[in-house]
Every structure is written in C-alpha cells, then in structure tokens.
Design a protein around this motif. Structure first.
Motif, PDB file in Angstrom:
ATOM      1  N   VAL A   1     164.498  22.722  85.692  1.00  0.00           N
ATOM      2  CA  VAL A   1     164.965  21.375  86.054  1.00  0.00           C
ATOM      3  C   VAL A   1     164.749  20.467  84.840  1.00  0.00           C
ATOM      4  CG1 VAL A   1     164.628  19.429  87.619  1.00  0.00           C
ATOM      5  CG2 VAL A   1     164.346  21.783  88.459  1.00  0.00           C
ATOM      6  N   VAL A   2     165.845  19.941  84.294  1.00  0.00           N
ATOM      7  CA  VAL A   2     165.753  19.154  83.062  1.00  0.00           C
ATOM      8  C   VAL A   2     165.293  17.740  83.396  1.00  0.00           C
ATOM      9  CG1 VAL A   2     167.025  18.285  81.065  1.00  0.00           C
ATOM     10  CG2 VAL A   2     167.592  20.537  82.017  1.00  0.00           C
ATOM     11  N   LEU A   3     164.230  17.299  82.741  1.00  0.00           N
ATOM     12  CA  LEU A   3     163.722  15.943  82.973  1.00  0.00           C
ATOM     13  C   LEU A   3     164.230  15.004  81.898  1.00  0.00           C
ATOM     14  CD1 LEU A   3     160.015  16.638  84.036  1.00  0.00           C
ATOM     15  CD2 LEU A   3     162.082  16.501  85.453  1.00  0.00           C
TER      16      LEU A   3
ATOM     17  N   LYS B   1     155.081  22.263  99.000  1.00  0.00           N
ATOM     18  CA  LYS B   1     154.426  23.393  98.326  1.00  0.00           C
ATOM     19  C   LYS B   1     155.372  24.146  97.396  1.00  0.00           C
ATOM     20  CE  LYS B   1     151.162  24.283 102.083  1.00  0.00           C
ATOM     21  NZ  LYS B   1     150.964  25.062 103.305  1.00  0.00           N
ATOM     22  N   GLN B   2     156.676  23.848  97.502  1.00  0.00           N
ATOM     23  CA  GLN B   2     157.646  24.573  96.685  1.00  0.00           C
ATOM     24  C   GLN B   2     157.460  24.246  95.200  1.00  0.00           C
ATOM     25  OE1 GLN B   2     158.161  22.033  98.698  1.00  0.00           O
ATOM     26  NE2 GLN B   2     160.036  20.912  98.324  1.00  0.00           N
ATOM     27  N   TYR B   3     157.542  25.280  94.368  1.00  0.00           N
ATOM     28  CA  TYR B   3     157.329  25.059  92.940  1.00  0.00           C
ATOM     29  C   TYR B   3     158.572  24.508  92.273  1.00  0.00           C
ATOM     30  CZ  TYR B   3     152.621  26.432  92.211  1.00  0.00           C
ATOM     31  OH  TYR B   3     151.255  26.423  92.210  1.00  0.00           O
ATOM     32  N   MET B   4     158.314  23.680  91.281  1.00  0.00           N
ATOM     33  CA  MET B   4     159.385  23.106  90.470  1.00  0.00           C
ATOM     34  C   MET B   4     159.071  23.494  89.028  1.00  0.00           C
ATOM     35  SD  MET B   4     160.278  19.132  90.264  1.00  0.00           S
ATOM     36  CE  MET B   4     160.993  18.439  88.805  1.00  0.00           C
ATOM     37  N   SER B   5     159.941  24.307  88.452  1.00  0.00           N
ATOM     38  CA  SER B   5     159.775  24.703  87.054  1.00  0.00           C
ATOM     39  C   SER B   5     160.704  23.827  86.231  1.00  0.00           C
ATOM     40  CB  SER B   5     160.091  26.188  86.897  1.00  0.00           C
ATOM     41  OG  SER B   5     159.128  26.936  87.607  1.00  0.00           O
ATOM     42  N   TRP B   6     160.135  22.995  85.423  1.00  0.00           N
ATOM     43  CA  TRP B   6     160.846  21.893  84.784  1.00  0.00           C
ATOM     44  C   TRP B   6     160.785  22.049  83.265  1.00  0.00           C
ATOM     45  CZ3 TRP B   6     157.627  19.297  81.493  1.00  0.00           C
ATOM     46  CH2 TRP B   6     156.251  19.538  81.658  1.00  0.00           C
TER      47      TRP B   6
END
Ligand SMILES: NC(=O)c1ccc[n+]([C@@H]2O[C@H](COP(=O)([O-])OP(=O)(O)OC[C@H]3O[C@@H](n4cnc5c(N)ncnc54)[C@H](OP(=O)(O)O)[C@@H]3O)[C@@H](O)[C@H]2O)c1
Length: 307
Positions: free
Chosen positions: A170-172, A198-203
């Motif tokens: 996920v582009v910040l 609880k879901q992971y966000m890989s950013w």
C-alpha cells in the motif's frame, strides 16, 4: 543510478501516482524519460505511442531505450468490483504487460532491464503468517490477477532481459492512493479501525518505492519477484492509531466488517480493507537496499510533512 548513469528509460503509466514521481526522480538524476502514452504522440522526443487495449505499440521507438518500467493499470478502487470492472483491472495489467514484454523480446536491440509493477495482492489474505518472496501465492481475484500479471513478463525474461516484478505494498503518499483517501475522515475525527483491526497492512512510503524502483533499474543481481514493502508491516489498528497521533486527531470511530462490506462490496472489502498479509522485503534487504521510512511513524510524518 550509480552503475548506469544517463540512461534512456521508457515509463508506462507515467501519469499515475507512482509513475509521475518516478519520472520526476529519473529526470532529476539526469536520465532521459520516454513516456508510453495511450493517445497520439505530441512530442516524439519524449513520448512513445502505445494502445494496449488495441494491441498497438511503437516497437521501433522502444529499441532506443536502455530500460523499461511499466506502472500502468486501471485503478483498483475506482469502481465497484463488477465482473466487467474486474475484467478491466485484469486486462489493463495483464494484456498491456504481455504486449510490452512480447514487443521487447522481439527487438534486435533490447533494453537491459524491464521493471514491472505487481502487487502484494499476489499473496492473498494471510492473517499474521510471515510472508516473503519464497512464500506461495494466495487465492482470490487479486492473487489470480497478480499471478497472470507477473507471468506476462515471461517473454522479456526468456529473451535475456533482466526482469523485476515489484510486488508493491500500500503506497503511502499525501498526493494519492489509499492514504490520501483516508485523510479527510481522519482530519474530521471520524477515522478509525476497520473490522477487527487485526488485519495486516504491508505498506511502503512513496519516496522509498521510487528509490526501490531505481535500485531495481540499477542493480543487476536483482531479478524476479521483489516485495516492495517497508520492513515493518502494521495491523490496521496500529496504523489507525499512528495516523491519529500524527494528525493529532481522535480515532474512536469503529466501522464494523458488515458496514465496510456494505460500503465497498464484499469482495473488495474482504480482499483489500478487511484482509491483508504481513509481508517482508527480504530480497531488497538482502541486496543492500535501505529504507528511509522503515517504520510507520517516520513514513506518515515524512509523507504528510509533519515533524
Ligand atoms: N498505489 C498503490 O498503493 C499500489 C499498490 C500496489 C500496486 N500498485 C500498482 O502500481 C502501479 C502504479 O500505481 P499507481 O498508484 O501509480 O496507479 P495510478 O495512480 O492509478 O496510475 C496508473 C496509471 O495507469 C494508466 N492506466 C489507467 N487506466 C488504464 C487502463 N485502463 N489501461 C492501461 N493503463 C491504464 C494511467 O497512466 P497513463 O495514462 O499514463 O497510461 C494511470 O495514470 C499500478 O499498476 C498499481 O496496480 C499500486
């Protein structure tokens, strides 16, 4: 690029969030950018014509470039995921990549490297499992799309061009993408946790993504799938809390899963908003790439210009 100064780099999807930042960075570093444009060319010195939906591309012009980066594709969240729109998401990535790749493979003078966007959607929804590039792909619409998208680069690879498929997180950025969409509700104090949180966000912060693409263009040992995510993925709850802290706003509003599904549609909600994966950039780090925004606080402060 240290090893390859003054390169001619063709960029597809150059008008997008990532593409416009990449072209600016390449030009700043003294490279020449040729934008692949899906309309008639206005300036033949800076643009190359293609129309992926019609299978058209100016192959001759591509034989002049040293490197190619493809960052195109219809927006994932620009529409409800109807069967028709999902087909557009898929075709705009897979067919365009195949056209580009087959064209590059057929050139007598080929570029040395083809960097292609892919996405962490490749891994599907994976709870808190630790994921790196050795992990198998997942299931679902995005995972299937990413598998086909990456496979479409095969002609480039088979013809001897080095290929990197950047599995982008996920582009910040404050200028577009997921974070920009969240800013208004969070600034109004109505941002908060989605579902269980609880879901992971890989950013990945946009400046690090641009640096990683430039690293891939320059760094000959890197090839194949490259997780392009910061080394510290966070849960939705952790992300929410940090965004509230950085913006100095409360984050008490909780949107339950059923409401997220009502707003976004079940499939998009489950794959993007309520699901996620805990992904690590093993290959980039093994090759010596250093992230300037390695943790979520630094990333949010950097891209939002807050100190
Ligand atoms: N942003 C994220 O969080 C994220 C995460 C993971 C992966 N990615 C991937 O990284 C790439 C770049 O992302 P981005 O955020 O820069 O995307 P973006 O802002 O939506 O830009 C994508 C670009 O693709 C081109 N495009 C749009 N519709 C198209 C269509 N129907 N057919 C072919 N090309 C089309 C357009 O460029 P032109 O008009 O110049 O052709 C557009 O500016 C995309 O492939 C995206 O899937 C992004």
């Amino acid at each position: 690029m240290i090893n390859y100064p003054s390169q001619i780099v063709a960029v597809a999807g150059s008008s997008g969030l990532v593409g416009s930042a990449l072209t600016a960075a390449l030009e700043k570093d003294g490279h020449t950018v040729r934008r692949l444009v899906r309309r008639p060319v206005k300036d033949p010195n800076t643009e190359i014509y293609w129309k992926p939906s019609a299978g058209e591309i100016d192959a001759e012009k591509l034989s002049e470039v040293d490197a190619v980066v493809h960052l195109g594709g219809a927006g994932l969240t620009d529409s409800w995921w109807t069967e028709e729109y999902k087909q557009k998401i898929r075709d705009s990535r897979v067919n365009s990549t195949r056209l580009l790749s087959e064209t590059l493979a057929g050139l007598s003078k080929k570029p040395r490297v083809h960097v292609n966007a892919s996405a962490i959607g490749y891994y599907g929804v994976r709870g808190d499992e630790v994921i790196d590039e050795t992990s198998p792909g997942g299931s679902g619409f995005l995972a299937d799309t990413c598998r086909e998208w990456e496979a479409a680069t095969q002609p480039s690879w088979e013809s001897g061009i080095r290929v990197c498929q950047m599995r982008i997180g996920v582009v910040l950025s404050a200028d577009g993408g997921a974070l920009a969409k969240m800013l208004t509700p969070f600034r109004m104090g109505v941002g908060g946790v989605l579902g269980s949180g609880k879901q992971y966000m890989s950013w990945v912060a946009l400046p690090d993504l641009i640096a990683a693409i430039q690293f891939a263009l320059d760094h000959d040992p890197l090839h194949g799938a490259v997780n392009t995510t910061a080394p510290n993925p966070v849960t939705n709850r952790e992300f929410t809390k940090m965004l509230g802290t950085v913006l100095n706003r409360p984050t008490v509003v909780h949107t339950p899963a059923f409401a997220v599904r009502l707003m976004a549609g079940r499939e998009m909600a489950d794959e993007i908003l309520l699901g996620g994966a805990k992904i690590y950039p093993r290959r980039l780090q093994a090759e010596g790439f250093e992230f300037t925004c390695a943790n979520i606080q630094t990333a949010l402060e950097t891209v939002l210009g807050v100190n």
